[in-house]
Design a protein around this motif. Structure first.
Motif, PDB file in Angstrom:
ATOM      1  N   TYR A  73      12.842 -49.236  -2.052  1.00 40.21           N
ATOM      2  CA  TYR A  73      13.675 -48.169  -1.498  1.00 40.21           C
ATOM      3  C   TYR A  73      14.665 -47.588  -2.509  1.00 40.21           C
ATOM      4  O   TYR A  73      15.317 -46.594  -2.238  1.00 40.21           O
ATOM      5  CB  TYR A  73      14.450 -48.678  -0.274  1.00 40.21           C
ATOM      6  CG  TYR A  73      15.197 -49.961  -0.514  1.00 40.21           C
ATOM      7  CD1 TYR A  73      16.451 -49.976  -1.114  1.00 40.21           C
ATOM      8  CD2 TYR A  73      14.612 -51.175  -0.164  1.00 40.21           C
ATOM      9  CE1 TYR A  73      17.113 -51.164  -1.354  1.00 40.21           C
ATOM     10  CE2 TYR A  73      15.275 -52.371  -0.404  1.00 40.21           C
ATOM     11  CZ  TYR A  73      16.528 -52.354  -0.999  1.00 40.21           C
ATOM     12  OH  TYR A  73      17.174 -53.535  -1.238  1.00 40.21           O
ATOM     13  N   LEU A  74      14.790 -48.184  -3.699  1.00 37.31           N
ATOM     14  CA  LEU A  74      15.707 -47.664  -4.709  1.00 37.31           C
ATOM     15  C   LEU A  74      15.109 -46.402  -5.334  1.00 37.31           C
ATOM     16  O   LEU A  74      13.927 -46.375  -5.680  1.00 37.31           O
ATOM     17  CB  LEU A  74      15.962 -48.698  -5.793  1.00 37.31           C
ATOM     18  CG  LEU A  74      16.611 -50.004  -5.341  1.00 37.31           C
ATOM     19  CD1 LEU A  74      16.727 -50.962  -6.512  1.00 37.31           C
ATOM     20  CD2 LEU A  74      17.960 -49.750  -4.716  1.00 37.31           C
ATOM     21  N   THR A  75      15.927 -45.363  -5.479  1.00 38.40           N
ATOM     22  CA  THR A  75      15.458 -44.143  -6.122  1.00 38.40           C
ATOM     23  C   THR A  75      16.450 -43.713  -7.190  1.00 38.40           C
ATOM     24  O   THR A  75      17.663 -43.760  -6.984  1.00 38.40           O
ATOM     25  CB  THR A  75      15.272 -42.988  -5.108  1.00 38.40           C
ATOM     26  OG1 THR A  75      16.530 -42.673  -4.541  1.00 38.40           O
ATOM     27  CG2 THR A  75      14.293 -43.370  -4.012  1.00 38.40           C
ATOM     28  N   ASP A  78      19.092 -41.204  -6.395  1.00 40.80           N
ATOM     29  CA  ASP A  78      20.133 -41.564  -5.433  1.00 40.80           C
ATOM     30  C   ASP A  78      20.570 -43.004  -5.705  1.00 40.80           C
ATOM     31  O   ASP A  78      20.031 -43.950  -5.135  1.00 40.80           O
ATOM     32  CB  ASP A  78      19.598 -41.421  -4.000  1.00 40.80           C
ATOM     33  CG  ASP A  78      20.621 -41.798  -2.944  1.00 40.80           C
ATOM     34  OD1 ASP A  78      21.823 -41.954  -3.276  1.00 40.80           O
ATOM     35  OD2 ASP A  78      20.216 -41.951  -1.778  1.00 40.80           O
ATOM     36  N   SER A  81      21.186 -45.561  -3.008  1.00 40.67           N
ATOM     37  CA  SER A  81      20.096 -46.133  -2.218  1.00 40.67           C
ATOM     38  C   SER A  81      20.106 -47.656  -2.253  1.00 40.67           C
ATOM     39  O   SER A  81      19.363 -48.301  -1.515  1.00 40.67           O
ATOM     40  CB  SER A  81      18.742 -45.600  -2.699  1.00 40.67           C
ATOM     41  OG  SER A  81      18.515 -45.949  -4.052  1.00 40.67           O
ATOM     42  N   GLY A  82      20.952 -48.243  -3.108  1.00 41.11           N
ATOM     43  CA  GLY A  82      21.089 -49.697  -3.166  1.00 41.11           C
ATOM     44  C   GLY A  82      22.410 -50.059  -3.802  1.00 41.11           C
ATOM     45  O   GLY A  82      23.089 -49.216  -4.393  1.00 41.11           O
TER      46      GLY A  82
END
Length: 193
Positions: A73-75, A78, A81-82
């Protein structure tokens, strides 16, 4: 004397893209495989070798087998995102490097340069044999860039090709009585245009 036939064959075999079959970290004293190793049993990533003598390597945990080490889910667009701990995992459990490589001590066991075709299809008739054993030797190089700065600089491992150069393995001592053993398979060439 350098076996030029074996060295040229090894260089030809390396060129291309290679995906992982598996990777193990072996305790050379006990003979045990370190199953807690982040790259065990099959990491994600690939290695590339160019005809002009450069290599690139990317190794990350397998996000299916070890999703906690490689959060999907890390981008990069962004950072929110984590959290920092999740982002730090990407650096802790991966390696990428690029630099020139060199082959040495290359042999082709059982192959006699003056006797082409009489060793199970090696030499001029190698297409006739589906699974000849290929060259083996030492690869050395220098990573001039790496995700982990301590990995910049020289590296060395031994290699051996199998199955008509469609598979190869490496053995690389990594310190502390441990040895990395990795197996690669040739990835298919892609249409460029």
């Amino acid at each position: 004397m350098v076996n030029l036939v074996a060295a040229k064959k090894a260089a030809t075999c390396f060129v291309g893209a290679w995906g992982f079959i598996n990777s193990t970290l072996l305790n050379t004293t006990s003979g045990n495989i370190i199953t807690e190793d982040w790259a065990y049993p099959v990491p994600s990533g690939a290695s590339l070798f160019t005809p002009n003598g450069y290599t690139a390597l990317l190794v990350t945990p397998n996000d299916t087998a070890k999703p906690d080490l490689r959060p999907r889910y890390l981008t990069q667009n962004d950072y929110a995102s984590g959290n920092d701990t999740e982002w730090a995992k990407l650096g802790k459990y991966s390696i990428a490097g690029v630099g020139p490589y060199h082959l040495s001590n290359v042999t082709w066991p059982g192959y006699d340069c003056g006797d082409k075709g009489s060793h199970g299809g090696r030499g001029e008739d190698e297409e006739a044999n589906e699974h000849f054993e290929g060259p083996e030797g030492t690869q050395t190089g220098t990573f001039f860039s790496s995700t982990l700065p301590s990995r910049e600089g020289p590296y060395e491992f031994t290699f051996k090709f199998h199955e008509s150069c469609r598979v190869w393995n490496l053995h690389q001592p990594v310190g502390g009585g441990l040895e990395r053993i990795a197996w690669y398979e040739k990835l298919p060439d892609q249409q460029v245009y």
